[in-house]
Structures are given as structure tokens and as C-alpha cells.
Design an enzyme around this catalytic site. Structure first.
Site, PDB file in Angstrom:
ATOM      1  CB  SER A 104       1.748  -1.524   5.105  1.00 31.00           C
ATOM      2  OG  SER A 104       1.683  -2.213   3.752  1.00 31.00           O
ATOM      3  CG  ASP A 132      -1.109   4.051  -0.393  1.00 26.04           C
ATOM      4  OD1 ASP A 132      -0.109   3.403  -1.049  1.00 26.04           O
ATOM      5  OD2 ASP A 132      -1.442   3.439   0.622  1.00 26.04           O
ATOM      6  CG  HIS A 136       2.003   2.345   1.745  1.00 25.73           C
ATOM      7  ND1 HIS A 136       0.590   1.940   1.728  1.00 25.73           N
ATOM      8  CD2 HIS A 136       2.663   1.523   2.074  1.00 25.73           C
ATOM      9  CE1 HIS A 136       0.647   0.831   2.170  1.00 25.73           C
ATOM     10  NE2 HIS A 136       1.809   0.450   2.530  1.00 25.73           N
TER      11      HIS A 136
END
Length: 512
Positions: A183, A445, A470
Site C-alpha cells: 500500500s 483491488d 489489496h
């Protein structure tokens, strides 16, 4: 190096005690909840009958302002070390970068670095991000302090930590350092290689949204597609039911006070729904709940994934109209709030602003004020649903989200837009130009549309995992993992083997 005893279990136990306020906050709490669950599971596995000791915790004294040598102020930055697989001082070092949250001992016991360390005899270190977790300067979080919070400051910390930790653990000067992150931390991993190629040999960047964007409407485009993805339990009926559920919520919000009171009871809302700004917060929180089911689909610890969400929304009879979708959304809210340990769903805009204005250090904080500041000064990432075809409510609109920057930090909309442009100019957006960076994404995602999903050259490869959520590649391996996820992990390992082979050749040449 400064050492102080800190009970690491605190953040794990306190994360779920905060009520959800802003929509983005709900997504953050979902992410924290899943991460803590997975870290605790990894730590538990590591503490079995044949286990090794807990990872070691350490602290680095870092300059508060690394770009001003005359400023002598400093703060303590936490790191964790797992050296159980480290076989030689010439071996590689896997550096797991922290992002916008606390980093516990499980950060060196799970994910790519820990899983791959035994193969190459690597030393595994994780570094908590400045201003998050327990790596917060003692002076607090007022604007005078927050000006030292940015990705550029974080990267300076990473470079400084790499040099200090090399000396501290007597790592060979020829040992390759590999950055890992997921991320926002995945973006940091890519940017560390981009800005400091002499310090970091390669990077694995998972679900890294390297492109900053003000209006992130494409997030809900992916959510909408994923709700129709049969591979993860979606269907056309599910998307239609989600749209019908939101239409019913909006109808009840427009109705009489009695209808709104019933809606408040149905959804377990903490306060009144009389204010328009609070109604928008509710609709945003519901969008975040559905988006979270997609973003974290199929992950250990996720309260809700696409398949069970669609079952709730469509109902037993496959009904995507009438009251069934609304009842399903109501049940989904109950599932998520109960999993996060929340008594009710907080949607008060005034409470949100008041909480975000708090500058004192709070042990239970998961970094909402800090992350909002970074979105206002660097990244944007404001999720909206104002484009045609979006199945949810158009509220909250972009101006409402940007208003938080003004209300909390006094930052104008134009300054936020300018900051987003500057971030992309500084790092290169989706064409960063860094070599020996592997970008890994899942196409279910919502964040993958801001990452690198097409190879940019022979030394800038990508792995795009069908129907993966994700950072799913970083999650602990499970028997239920799809063949495509298993194949992706093999590709990551193979790419790392190639790069470490190049590093070994370079070491051998240097030894001649």
C-alpha cells in the site's frame, strides 16, 4: 541507539476500541484490524513448541528535520529485527517498511520478507514510519510538528536507518538491501529504490498507489466491477442489489423524521441523522463498508468479503429489488461493527472534525490526524461516486472531503490540488523510472489503478494477480489460496532470486 521498554501488545488491543467516524477512517480501521489479526496469527505460529524467541525491538534516534543540519531536535523511531535465518554477515537484508499505522513484531514474522528469508539466509528488519505507532515525536501533532511528516521525510529516515543498522548489526558493505512494502509503504519501497539506488539493491512494491490523485472516482469503478466478478462471489444481481440498497437508504433519509429515526435504529447509528452533513457521512461510511469488503476480499481477519456480502444483499431468493438489499446492507453493517468492537456507527461530522483536531498524543490513536495531513499535503486519494454509473450515493462529494483539510489544518482546496501535482512531479506518478522494482497488484483491488500494472522495461517488471485484493500477496499463505495467487508468489520469489543472483556476482567480483 536508544532502547526503552514498550509493551507491544497495546496497539493490538486498542485499535478496535475507536468508533468509526469519517468514511476513510472506517477503511483504515478495517485495514488495521486485518493487519493485527494476521500479525498476531504469524506471531502465534512463531511461538509454538519449537519456536524461536520474540523478534527484537529497537529504537533509532533520528533527526526531526533531516534536511536541516542545524536543527538538533530528534525523535525515537521503532524497528523490529528477526535474525533467526541470518546465516552470514554477507547475506541479504530484507527491510520491511511501515506505512500509515503502527508496526508490531509480526511485521518481521509474516509476509514476503519473513517467508523468503530462510531461502536466502536473510536478516529481516521492519521500520515504523515517523509519526505513527510509537514513533511519534514527544512534542505532539500540532502543525509546527506535522510539517516534518511527509513521504520525503520518511524516505530520509529509511536511508539513515539503513546506514545506522548496517553498522549496528555489522552487515557487510556488499550485502544487498531489499525493500518491501504494501500500500502506501509499497510506494515508499519503490521510491526508496528510485531516490537511493546506491543504498537499496531492489524493491518489492505490493499494491503501491504511486500516482497521487485528488478525485479518486476510479476506486468505486473497481468496486462496482468486483461486485460483478463471479470468481470472487460477485454477480450482476449483487451490483444491482448494492445500488438498490443505497437508493433505499437515500429514500429514507429524504423522508420524515420518523423514517430517519427508524433508519438510525436499523443501521446502529450513534447519533442523529437530522443534519445533511451527517447524512453524507453515513452514506460515505456505507460506501467504505462495501469498498472494504472488496478491498480486503478473502483475507484472513476480514469481517466481510464479496461473496458473503453478495449473499446478504441478494438474499436467499436472489432478490435484488424490494427490501431484501436494504436488509442485507443492514446486516452487513452489524457484521462489520461487531467485528471491529464498535457499539454503534459514528457518523457525526462535528465529532470527526473535533477528533482530527486533537494534537495531544493518544496511545489508542491509529493515526487518523496524521494520515489526513498526508492526504491534504501530498496524495489526495479522496474516494468519490459522482461519475455516471457509480452504484452508490453521490455523497459525500469531493468538496465536502476537501473541506476537512481546511477545517482541521487550514489548508485550501487549491493548496491540496497543488500538492498532489507536486507529488507526481517529484516521484513520476505511474512512470517512476526506478529500476529493479517489482510492482505486484491484484486486479480486484481498487488501488491497483494508481499503481504500475504494465512493465515499464526489462528491469521494471510487474505481477498482476487476477481477482486478488489489496496486498493479498503479502498475506500469510493459506490452503484456500487461489492458483493464480500461488503462481504470483512464485514469480516474486523467482524475480528476487534473479536480483540476488546479480548481487552475488557483484559481491564475487568485488572479492577478487
Amino acid at each position: 541507539m536508544a532502547i526503552r521498554p514498550v509493551p507491544w501488545l497495546g496497539p493490538l488491543l486498542l485499535v478496535s476500541l475507536w468508533a468509526s467516524s469519517a468514511p476513510a477512517s472506517l477503511l483504515r480501521r478495517l485495514g488495521e484490524h486485518i493487519l493485527r489479526f494476521q500479525e498476531s496469527s504469524a506471531l502465534g505460529l512463531g511461538l509454538g513448541p519449537d519456536s524461536v524467541t520474540l523478534p527484537k525491538e529497537g529504537w533509532l534516534e533520528q533527526p526531526l528535520d533531516p534536511f536541516n543540519a542545524s536543527d538538533r531536535r530528534s525523535f525515537l523511531q521503532r524497528y523490529w529485527v528477526n535474525d533467526q535465518h541470518w546465516t552470514s554477515q554477507n547475506g541479504p537484508v530484507f527491510l520491511h517498511l511501515g506505512g500509515e499505522g503502527s508496526l508490531g513484531p509480526g511485521s518481521v514474522m509474516r509476509g514476503h520478507p519473513a517467508n523468503l528469508a530462510p531461502i536466502w539466509g536473510a536478516l529481516v528488519i521492519s521500520l515504523e514510519h515517523r509519526f505513527y505507532g510509537l514513533s511519534i515525536p514527544a512534542e505532539g501533532l500540532d502543525m509546527a510538528q506535522l510539517r516534518f511528516l511527509s513521504s520525503r521525510h520518511a524516505l530520509a529516515d529509511v536511508a539513515s536507518a539503513r546506514l545506522t543498522l548496517s553498522r549496528l548489526f555489522n552487515v557487510s558493505s556488499t550485502s544487498p538491501w531489499i525493500c518491501f512494502g504494501g500500500s502506501y509503504a509499497g510506494s515508499l519501497a519503490a521510491w526508496a529504490r528510485l531516490k537511493f539506488p546506491h543504498l537499496f539493491f531492489a524493491s518489492i512494491a505490493s499494491s503501491a498507489p504511486v500516482r497521487a490523485i485528488l478525485d479518486f472516482s476510479k476506486y468505486n469503478d473497481v468496486v462496482s466491477r468486483s461486485l460483478m466478478n463471479t470468481a470472487i462471489g460477485g454477480s450482476l444481481e449483487c451490483r444491482a442489489a448494492a445500488s438498490a440498497a443505497f437508493a433505499e437508504v437515500e429514500r429514507r433519509l429524504r423522508a420524515s423524521g420518523a423514517a430517519r429515526a427508524a433508519l438510525r435504529a436499523d443501521l446502529g447509528v450513534c447519533g442523529s441523522l437530522e443534519r445533511a452533513e451527517d447524512q453524507a457521512e453515513l452514506l460515505g461510511a456505507l460506501q467504505a463498508l462495501v469498498g472494504g469488503a472488496v478491498q480486503y476480499d478473502g483475507q484472513a481477519g476480514a469481517p466481510l468479503s464479496v461473496r458473503p456480502l453478495c449473499r446478504l444483499l441478494v438474499g436467499d431468493r436472489g432478490n435484488c429489488s424490494g427490501s431484501a438489499p436494504y436488509r442485507g446492507l443492514r446486516r452487513a453493517v452489524q457484521v462489520v461493527t461487531q467485528s471491529l468492537g464498535q457499539k454503534c456507527l459514528s457518523i457525526s461530522r462535528a465529532e470527526t472534525v473535533a477528533q482530527l483536531r486533537v494534537t495531544e498524543l493518544q496511545v489508542s490513536s491509529v493515526g487518523d490526524r496524521q494520515w489526513l495531513y498526508q492526504t491534504c499535503t501530498e496524495f489526495g486519494y479522496y474516494v468519490t461516486c459522482e461519475v455516471p454509473g457509480c452504484p452508490f450515493s453521490q455523497l459525500p462529494a469531493l468538496p465536502s472531503q476537501l473541506e476537512l483539510c481546511e477545517q482541521v489544518f487550514g489548508l485550501s482546496t487549491s493548496s491540496v490540488a497543488q500538492a498532489v501535482t507536486q507529488t507526481n512531479s517529484y516521484y513520476g506518478g505511474q512512470t517512476p523510472g526506478a529500476t529493479q522494482v517489482l510492482f505486484v497488484n491484484g486486479d480486484a483491488d481498487p488501488w491497483h489503478v494508481l499503481s504500475v500494472t504494465q512493465p515499464l522495461g526489462p528491469s521494471e517488471p510487474v505481477v498482476l494477480i487476477p481477482s486478488a485484493s489489496h496486498c493479498l500477496d503479502m498475506a500469510p499463505e493459506r490452503p484456500s489460496d487461489s492458483p493464480s495467487l500461488r503462481l504470483a508468489r512464485q514469480k516474486i520469489s523467482q524475480q528476487l532470486q534473479t536480483w540476488l543472483g546479480l548481487a552475488k556476482k557483484s559481491q564475487d567480483r568485488g572479492a577478487v
